[in-house]
Motif scaffolding. Structure first.
Motif, short mmCIF file in Angstrom:
data_model
loop_
_atom_site.label_atom_id
_atom_site.label_comp_id
_atom_site.label_asym_id
_atom_site.label_seq_id
_atom_site.Cartn_x
_atom_site.Cartn_y
_atom_site.Cartn_z
N PHE A 25 0.84 -1.20 0.00
CA PHE A 25 0.00 0.00 0.00
C PHE A 25 0.87 1.25 0.00
CE2 PHE A 25 -4.56 -0.80 0.66
CZ PHE A 25 -5.06 0.45 0.31
N LYS A 26 0.69 2.10 -1.00
CA LYS A 26 1.42 3.37 -1.06
C LYS A 26 0.62 4.42 -0.28
CE LYS A 26 3.59 4.44 -4.91
NZ LYS A 26 3.87 4.73 -6.35
N VAL A 27 1.28 5.08 0.68
CA VAL A 27 0.60 6.07 1.50
C VAL A 27 1.49 7.30 1.65
CG1 VAL A 27 -0.62 4.26 2.77
CG2 VAL A 27 1.48 5.23 3.71
N SER A 28 0.85 8.42 1.95
CA SER A 28 1.61 9.64 2.20
C SER A 28 1.10 10.39 3.43
CB SER A 28 1.52 10.57 0.97
OG SER A 28 0.17 10.85 0.66
N ARG A 29 0.17 9.75 4.17
CA ARG A 29 -0.37 10.38 5.38
C ARG A 29 -0.68 9.30 6.40
NH1 ARG A 29 -5.26 13.74 2.77
NH2 ARG A 29 -4.32 13.91 0.71
N THR A 30 -0.72 9.70 7.67
CA THR A 30 -0.95 8.72 8.74
C THR A 30 -2.34 8.11 8.65
OG1 THR A 30 -1.57 10.56 10.19
CG2 THR A 30 0.69 9.74 10.35
N GLU A 31 -3.36 8.91 8.26
CA GLU A 31 -4.72 8.35 8.20
C GLU A 31 -4.84 7.32 7.09
OE1 GLU A 31 -5.03 12.46 6.10
OE2 GLU A 31 -3.89 11.52 7.73
N LEU A 32 -4.07 7.48 6.02
CA LEU A 32 -4.07 6.48 4.96
C LEU A 32 -3.32 5.23 5.41
CD1 LEU A 32 -3.36 8.78 1.87
CD2 LEU A 32 -5.56 8.14 2.89
N VAL A 37 5.93 4.27 1.91
CA VAL A 37 5.75 5.68 2.26
C VAL A 37 6.21 6.52 1.09
CG1 VAL A 37 6.43 7.52 3.83
CG2 VAL A 37 6.05 5.21 4.72
N GLU A 38 5.27 7.24 0.48
CA GLU A 38 5.56 8.01 -0.72
C GLU A 38 5.78 9.47 -0.34
OE1 GLU A 38 3.88 8.23 -5.26
OE2 GLU A 38 2.44 8.00 -3.64
N ALA A 39 7.01 9.91 -0.46
CA ALA A 39 7.36 11.29 -0.13
C ALA A 39 7.26 12.15 -1.39
CB ALA A 39 8.75 11.34 0.49
N ASP A 40 8.27 12.93 -1.68
CA ASP A 40 8.22 13.89 -2.78
C ASP A 40 8.53 13.18 -4.09
OD1 ASP A 40 7.94 16.26 -4.07
OD2 ASP A 40 9.75 17.19 -3.29
N SER A 41 7.51 12.60 -4.69
CA SER A 41 7.69 11.73 -5.86
C SER A 41 7.14 12.38 -7.12
CB SER A 41 6.98 10.40 -5.63
OG SER A 41 5.57 10.62 -5.54
N GLY A 42 7.36 11.73 -8.25
CA GLY A 42 6.72 12.14 -9.48
C GLY A 42 5.28 11.68 -9.49
N GLY A 43 4.44 12.31 -10.32
CA GLY A 43 3.04 11.93 -10.38
C GLY A 43 2.29 12.39 -9.14
N ARG A 48 5.60 15.60 0.56
CA ARG A 48 6.14 15.53 1.93
C ARG A 48 7.62 15.20 1.88
NH1 ARG A 48 1.94 18.32 3.45
NH2 ARG A 48 0.00 17.16 3.51
N HIS A 49 8.34 15.69 2.87
CA HIS A 49 9.77 15.40 2.95
C HIS A 49 9.98 14.04 3.63
CE1 HIS A 49 10.75 19.37 1.54
NE2 HIS A 49 10.03 19.92 2.49
N MET A 50 10.84 13.23 3.03
CA MET A 50 11.07 11.89 3.56
C MET A 50 11.54 11.91 5.01
SD MET A 50 10.96 8.65 3.03
CE MET A 50 10.80 8.52 1.26
N VAL A 51 12.43 12.85 5.33
CA VAL A 51 13.00 12.87 6.68
C VAL A 51 11.94 13.19 7.73
CG1 VAL A 51 15.34 13.41 5.93
CG2 VAL A 51 13.73 15.28 6.39
N VAL A 52 10.82 13.76 7.33
CA VAL A 52 9.72 14.02 8.26
C VAL A 52 8.69 12.89 8.19
CG1 VAL A 52 7.80 15.58 8.80
CG2 VAL A 52 10.01 16.52 8.08
N LEU A 53 8.30 12.53 6.98
CA LEU A 53 7.18 11.59 6.80
C LEU A 53 7.51 10.17 7.25
CD1 LEU A 53 4.31 11.22 5.71
CD2 LEU A 53 5.31 10.77 3.45
N LEU A 54 8.68 9.66 6.88
CA LEU A 54 8.99 8.27 7.20
C LEU A 54 9.01 7.99 8.70
CD1 LEU A 54 9.73 5.42 6.31
CD2 LEU A 54 12.13 6.15 6.16
N PRO A 55 9.70 8.79 9.52
CA PRO A 55 9.66 8.52 10.98
C PRO A 55 8.25 8.61 11.56
CG PRO A 55 11.49 9.99 10.44
CD PRO A 55 10.65 9.88 9.21
N VAL A 56 7.44 9.52 11.04
CA VAL A 56 6.07 9.66 11.55
C VAL A 56 5.26 8.40 11.24
CG1 VAL A 56 3.90 10.90 11.22
CG2 VAL A 56 6.03 12.17 11.48
#
Length: 537
Positions: free
Chosen positions: A317-324, A365-371, A376-384
């Protein structure tokens, strides 16, 4: 509603009709790019993240550089080089942990990793002088002052090395196999039967092509086919090609959620189930649908010997937020499971087993990607997300692996992702440059010249009405500005007819290159005859 009623509704709803006409341009612009339509080069929609800049820096002047090789790179080679570079960085870190000895090593020996052809990686040379300390079995003993020997030893990531400086001491540099890069790397590799803790992510409309999936899969690397945005017959043809070439070797296929193409999502799931597809990469889901839940639950069975639940249908599952992430980390929703049971799409046993498993095997965890991206910045999003996973694991008992994607374009980014806790990585943008991708050489050339800042957000075709945007290449194309103008007009006017005549004529001349009435007719024809989706119209 029946099909004729839906067609009539679209004809009577001017706002919906305007959206479909504007989506004609947004949809075809990516097809023009993939197909290399020459007279539409300024309209190319090229999904691209900033990682393209770091990747171009990484390969510049090496055998992967198209300016050097006069060819575009192989998808397997490029990704292996990223992992190999991360392993070399881990070896260098072992040296840097001993400042006194590290000070005796020439910095050239610890320079950033540069890719060399895999079949020509240098072997560690014999040391130029004897050392007093006896080496461990299979360990090369090297003087710290011999920069060439130390460098060669560091590049041999599966070998032991003992680096010594008289009067200071010696440091043992241990092997760093790719399976050791992340806590769950070995488990990821074992679960999918692959040789690397990574996969190449799906790029929609077949950019992550059957050829790309096959090239990676034949050499033990998991790759996901970009089924998103493709009509069913093209997905079916790609599956034919992939399954014929790979046999029992693993591969994944993308299931993208589009709230305006529910029928296509349903038909894709039916196809995947009928064809025995065992790994799905689910993306763009803002909420769980009956279709993705069906894919998961229909693959559940009980081990007769142990009674444990077996998940035959894996989901990443590709996600970019905690609720997802939360909806992916919990069991399938009971209401949807019961709905599927009533419709006869899952069995009673499968419905009961659904409570014993999470919705997915892995989260990407999908951070600042294409498409599609939230930037979101990886260094913030991944640890969260990792912390959220751990909290839910304590509550549910399900510990799902977590990977990192978005911004992965060089070994330093790979190493950082694993250091932050990723179990695997996902690459995307860099693979669009690969010779096996489903795009054209003109796009590859544009990507090869791009930097990290040559990207911009633009309206997305699949969620145009909702104002959703995606990240695209801005260098060498006018797509982003033209798409933004269409969305601006969509918000400002209630119908196509309400758009000022001068503006309409300019659109017909420069953007659509035909009357808007003709565009609508083509839209109807495409939806009915190619997507086989009369309900949309």
């Amino acid at each position: 509603l029946k099909d004729p009623e839906k067609i009539a509704r679209a004809e009577k709803d001017p706002k919906s009709k305007m959206a479909l006409v504007f989506r004609w341009y947004l949809g075809l612009s990516s097809a023009w790019a993939n197909g290399g339509v020459g007279d539409r080069a300024l309209d190319y929609q090229v999904w691209c993240g900033p990682a393209i800049g770091s990747f171009n820096d990484f390969i510049r002047g090496t055998y992967l550089d198209p300016a050097v090789a006069h060819a575009y790179h192989d998808v397997y080679d490029a990704n292996v080089q990223l992992l190999r570079g991360a392993c070399v960085l881990r070896r260098i870190e072992q040296l840097r942990a001993h400042p006194a000895l590290c000070a005796a090593v020439n910095e050239a020996a610890m320079a950033p990793y540069r890719p060399a052809p895999l079949e020509q990686q240098p072997a560690a040379p014999l040391p130029k002088q004897l050392v007093v300390a006896p080496p461990l079995p299979g360990t090369a003993v090297l003087p710290a002052k011999d920069a060439a020997a130390v460098r060669a030893a560091l590049l041999e990531t599966l070998s032991n090395a003992l680096i010594e400086q008289p009067g200071v001491g010696a440091v043992a540099v241990h092997p760093v196999p790719v399976s050791s890069l992340g806590r769950g790397s070995a488990a990821f590799m074992a679960a999918y039967g692959v040789g690397f803790p990574m996969y190449t992510g799906a790029m929609a409309k077949g950019i992550a092509s059957a050829d790309l999936v096959i090239a990676a899969g034949k050499r033990g690397m998991l790759a996901s086919f970009g089924a998103g945005g493709l009509p069913l017959h093209r997905v079916t043809a790609a599956l034919d090609q992939i399954q014929a070439a790979l046999g029992d070797k693993p591969f994944a296929i993308n299931l993208i959620h589009s709230p305006y193409d529910d029928l296509l999502e349903e038909r894709n799931v039916e196809l995947f189930l009928n064809r025995g597809v065992r790994i799905v990469e689910a993306s763009a889901f803002m909420t769980l649908t009956a279709h993705v839940v069906r894919y998961r639950v229909a693959g559940l069975s009980r081990d007769a010997a142990t009674g444990r639940t077996i998940c035959n249908n894996a989901i990443i599952f590709k996600v970019s937020r905690t609720e997802l992430a939360e909806m992916a980390l919990r069991p399938p929703p009971e209401a949807l499971v019961q709905k599927l049971l009533r419709e006869g799409k899952v069995t009673a046993e499968q419905a009961a087993l659904a409570k014993t498993v999470p919705m997915c095997d892995d989260i990407s965890v999908e951070a600042d990607s294409g498409g599609h991206t939230d930037n979101r910045h990886m260094v913030v999003l991944l640890p969260v997300i990792l912390a959220h996973r751990d909290r839910l694991a304590a509550e549910t008992g399900f510990r799902v692996r977590v990977g990192a994607g978005g911004g992965i374009g060089c070994p330093e980014a790979v190493a950082a992702a694993f250091t932050m806790g990723a179990d695997f990585i996902v690459t995307g943008t860099i693979n669009q440059m690969a010779r096996q991708s489903g795009t054209c050489d003109k796009v590859r050339e544009q990507l090869s010249k791009a930097t990290y800042s040559d990207v911009v957000m633009a309206p997305a075709a699949d969620m145009f009405e909702s104002g959703v945007k995606l990240q695209v290449l801005k260098k060498g194309t006018m797509f982003a500005s033209r798409a933004a103008k269409l969305y601006e007009l969509f918000l400002e006017y209630p119908s196509l007819e309400a758009i000022p005549t001068e503006t309409r004529q300019r659109l017909e001349k420069t953007v659509f290159r035909k009357p808007l009435a003709d565009v609508w007719q083509e839209t109807v024809d495409f939806t009915l005859n190619q997507l086989k989706d009369p309900e949309k119209i």
